[in-house]
Design an enzyme around this catalytic site. Structure first.
Site, short mmCIF file in Angstrom:
data_model
loop_
_atom_site.label_atom_id
_atom_site.label_comp_id
_atom_site.label_asym_id
_atom_site.label_seq_id
_atom_site.Cartn_x
_atom_site.Cartn_y
_atom_site.Cartn_z
N GLU A 193 0.83 -1.21 0.00
CA GLU A 193 0.00 0.00 0.00
C GLU A 193 0.86 1.26 0.00
OE1 GLU A 193 -0.53 -2.58 1.99
OE2 GLU A 193 -2.60 -3.26 1.67
N PHE A 208 -11.67 -7.24 14.11
CA PHE A 208 -10.58 -7.73 13.27
C PHE A 208 -10.22 -6.69 12.21
CE2 PHE A 208 -9.15 -10.03 9.40
CZ PHE A 208 -7.92 -10.43 9.90
N GLN A 209 -8.96 -6.38 12.09
CA GLN A 209 -8.42 -5.40 11.14
C GLN A 209 -9.05 -4.02 11.29
OE1 GLN A 209 -8.30 -7.20 7.16
NE2 GLN A 209 -6.23 -7.87 7.61
N LYS A 259 -17.59 -0.97 5.89
CA LYS A 259 -17.98 -2.04 4.97
C LYS A 259 -19.51 -2.12 4.85
CE LYS A 259 -17.13 -6.89 3.89
NZ LYS A 259 -16.41 -8.12 4.26
N MET A 290 24.05 9.29 2.18
CA MET A 290 23.88 10.61 2.80
C MET A 290 24.18 10.54 4.30
SD MET A 290 23.42 13.73 2.34
CE MET A 290 22.45 14.40 1.01
C1 LIG Z 1 12.15 6.02 5.35
C2 LIG Z 1 13.44 6.67 5.70
N1 LIG Z 1 14.28 6.09 6.58
C3 LIG Z 1 15.47 6.67 6.89
C4 LIG Z 1 15.83 7.87 6.34
C5 LIG Z 1 17.16 8.52 6.68
N2 LIG Z 1 18.02 8.59 5.49
C6 LIG Z 1 18.13 9.69 4.72
S1 LIG Z 1 19.11 9.47 3.39
C7 LIG Z 1 19.46 7.89 3.83
C8 LIG Z 1 20.37 7.04 2.99
C9 LIG Z 1 19.82 6.73 1.65
O1 LIG Z 1 20.62 5.75 1.07
P1 LIG Z 1 20.59 5.46 -0.46
O2 LIG Z 1 19.20 5.22 -0.90
O3 LIG Z 1 21.56 4.39 -0.78
O4 LIG Z 1 21.02 6.86 -1.09
P2 LIG Z 1 22.48 7.55 -1.14
O5 LIG Z 1 22.48 8.62 -0.08
O6 LIG Z 1 23.49 6.49 -0.89
O7 LIG Z 1 22.56 8.15 -2.50
C10 LIG Z 1 18.79 7.56 5.02
C11 LIG Z 1 18.91 6.24 5.71
C12 LIG Z 1 14.90 8.44 5.43
N3 LIG Z 1 15.13 9.63 4.85
N4 LIG Z 1 13.74 7.83 5.12
#
Ligand SMILES: Cc1ncc(C[n+]2csc(CCOP(=O)(O)OP(=O)(O)O)c2C)c(N)n1
Ligand SMILES: [Mg+2]
Length: 589
Positions: A53, A115-116, A165, A481
């Protein structure tokens, strides 16, 4: 008035047809099941069966970006509905028009931990523009009409319609409302003439003005008006992450993106401005840096459709409430009046200063010394080979910032991403939604290896539903990042950011997952590229495939960093264009 006897479920589908819905993204389940029966027969509404979803929600967002109409997602009660929480929050932060339809347990069981059962209206109250719970089937057409109106008018946003529902199963009469009655909801679109004239006067007397353009200008479809006003005044323009493409990147007056990873010229212009004209932008912390040192000498004109944004973070000297397109149209007239009365700003000295900044500190990067692939180079070549008519959808992380910096955007909607929430996993399903809404467009997801692994199961949807998107995974084996912040702020202690970390000594490095095999197992084509000399051919190979989804695994250098950067919580004056390298603002003055 047309009235007809039918079930609530039939009335729901009829209502969706009535508002012109052509695609919905969803997954069925018990509570929403009655609606899936008449949906089976609908000749007008296509249902795209997603694998999660969350994917349905982001696909609805992508569809909205591509078409300007609300995207629609459907889920069952309980866990189906709670899986929509992240995309609803995402759409709320980025003002994306969207309608989420969820099944709820039968009305007599609401509140009994049936439920749900989940109180999805309660859960999503702070992350929706509005939400509704329907217990009475008679309310279905009117509520659907209101939901679409609220989602797409004023400041757009997500609206959730939760339907018991029992209301879907009951008999009712279908009756489409002749007019909507929403007391208290009357978004102001027409700006106040006095404020607009005041803004025009400030524009003609300013010496260092800047247009600070945000996503609201994109949502208002006001690119043309913006361009006219920019060229009429000669004022420099900076477009935020959410406004990329609204003003062409190739335009002489475009300084680039402001904020944490903005250009030195854009950040410097705002810091030195004596007038900031904010259009559909909200002084987000990623733009302002440390708020009390942002644009310290500037008077602020702030135009926004949402009065709650004005003076929220920064006091507005001239507040203008209105739709960005109408504000711009009126500003054009007011500025012309100023000019014909002989009042025109002279920004020559200002441009000299800004031209110096953009000449000395352009966006750039160093090729890795070990000969490995530079992520910036890969992204730049994708932009150059695929061109400005395509749509680019980014994930969240370093690759997202590079996609904003190194691809040239010329049109509204050419760049789609998760700005306010920064939702990893956005790119694949959102790209799918863009492609479903604009099937003739070439759609490229620029994703990270971390992000990709959050929603890559939607490759199955893309393959089976014939929605052939391209996904360039900028694979640095890391949550890049986060790793960059560890490099800069945690002495290079890389705690839990390496996605390919094999602790067993002597284990030969394998790829988990192998993205080429993964793409193939999902019915797509997988390509891998590890060398500079193969980049162009790989992109061209992907471009030539138009019947199935394509995943490219670009194995890139993990040490590359996003520059320029304003550190978190720091003043924009302390921007660095490379590590420990601060720009020299005004040398010869
Ligand atoms: C759902 C979610 N969880 C954690 C984060 C924290 N976060 C921001 S950037 C990042 C790393 C992203 O890694 P990747 O997709 O490999 O991108 P890169 O920075 O390596 O290009 C994380 C863990 C986030 N923004 N969103
Ligand atoms: Mg990564």
């Amino acid at each position: 008035m047309m009235t007809e006897q039918m079930t609530g479920a039939q009335s729901l589908i009829r209502s969706l047809e009535h508002v012109g819905v052509d695609v919905v993204f969803g997954i069925p389940g018990g509570a929403i099941l009655p609606a899936y029966d008449p949906l089976f027969d609908s000749a007008k509404v296509r249902h795209v069966l997603m694998r999660h979803e969350q994917g349905a929600g982001h696909a609805a967002e992508g569809y909205a970006y591509a078409t300007g109409r609300p995207g629609v997602c459907v889920a069952t009660s309980g866990p189906g509905a709670t899986n929509l929480v992240t995309p609803l929050a995402d759409a709320h932060m980025d003002s994306v028009p969207m309608v989420a339809i969820t099944g709820q347990v039968v009305a007599p069981l609401i509140g009994t931990d049936a439920f749900q059962e989940a109180d999805i209206c309660g859960i999503t109250m702070p992350i929706t523009k509005h939400n509704f719970l329907i217990r009475d089937p008679e309310d279905i057409p009117r509520t659907i009409a209101e939901a679409f109106h609220i989602a797409s008018s004023g400041r757009p946003g997500p609206v959730l319609v939760d339907i018991a529902k029992s209301a879907l199963q009951a008999q009712t009469v279908f009756s489409w409302p002749q007019k909507l009655d929403l007391p208290g909801y009357r978004p102001v679109t027409k700006p106040h003439g006095k404020q607009v004239r005041e803004a025009a006067r400030m524009i003609s007397t300013a010496q260092r003005p800047v247009f600070y353009v945000g996503g609201g200008v994109a949502k208002a479809g006001a690119a043309q008006e913006l361009r006219v006003l920019a060229e009429l005044t000669g004022i420099p323009v900076t477009t935020t992450l959410m406004a990329k493409g609204v003003f062409p990147d190739s335009h002489e007056q475009n300084l680039g993106m402001p904020g944490m990873h903005g250009t030195v010229a854009a950040v410097g212009a705002l810091q030195r401005a004596d007038l900031v004209v904010a259009l559909g932008a909200r002084f987000d912390d990623r733009v302002t840096g440390k708020l009390d040192s942002f644009a310290p000498d500037a008077k602020i004109v702030h135009a926004d459709i949402d009065p709650a944004e004005i003076s929220k973070n920064r006091h507005a000297d001239v507040p203008i409430v209105g739709d960005a397109r109408e504000v711009l149209a009126d500003l054009i007239v007011a500025v012309r009046n100023e000019q014909s009365a002989g009042r025109q700003g002279d920004y020559t000295a200002w441009w000299t200063q800004l031209d110096r900044l953009r000449t000395i500190y352009p966006l750039g990067y160093d090729a890795p010394e070990d000969g490995s692939l530079s992520p910036q180079y890969v992204i730049k070549r994708i932009g150059e080979l695929v061109g400005p008519e395509a749509s680019y959808v980014a994930g969240v992380g370093q690759h997202q910032m590079w996609a904003a910096q190194f691809i040239g955007y010329e049109h509204t909607g050419a760049f789609v991403n998760s700005g306010g929430a920064g939702t990893m996993g956005f790119a694949v399903p959102a790209a799918l939604g863009v492609k479903a809404g604009a099937p003739d467009k070439q759609v490229w997801a620029i994703d990270g290896d971390g992000c990709f692994q959050m929603t890559n199961q939607e490759l199955a949807t893309a393959a089976i539903e014939n929605i052939p998107i391209k996904i360039a995974v900028i694979n640095n084996d890391n949550l890049g990042m986060v790793r960059q912040w560890q490099t800069l702020f945690y002495e290079g202690r890389y705690s839990q950011t390496n996605l390919q970390n094999f602790p067993q000594a002597g284990t030969e490095k394998v790829r988990i997952p192998d993205l080429v095999k993964l793409a193939e197992s999902y019915g797509g084509v997988g390509l891998r590229c590890e060398r500079v000399e193969d980049v162009d051919a790989t992109i061209e190979k992907a471009m030539a495939i138009d019947d199935v989804p394509v995943v490219i695994d670009f194995a890139v250098n993990p040490d590359a960093m996003v520059w320029p950067m304003v550190g978190p919580g720091v003043s924009n004056d302390n921007i660095q264009y490379a590590r420990d390298m601060a720009p020299d603002w005004d040398d010869e003055e």
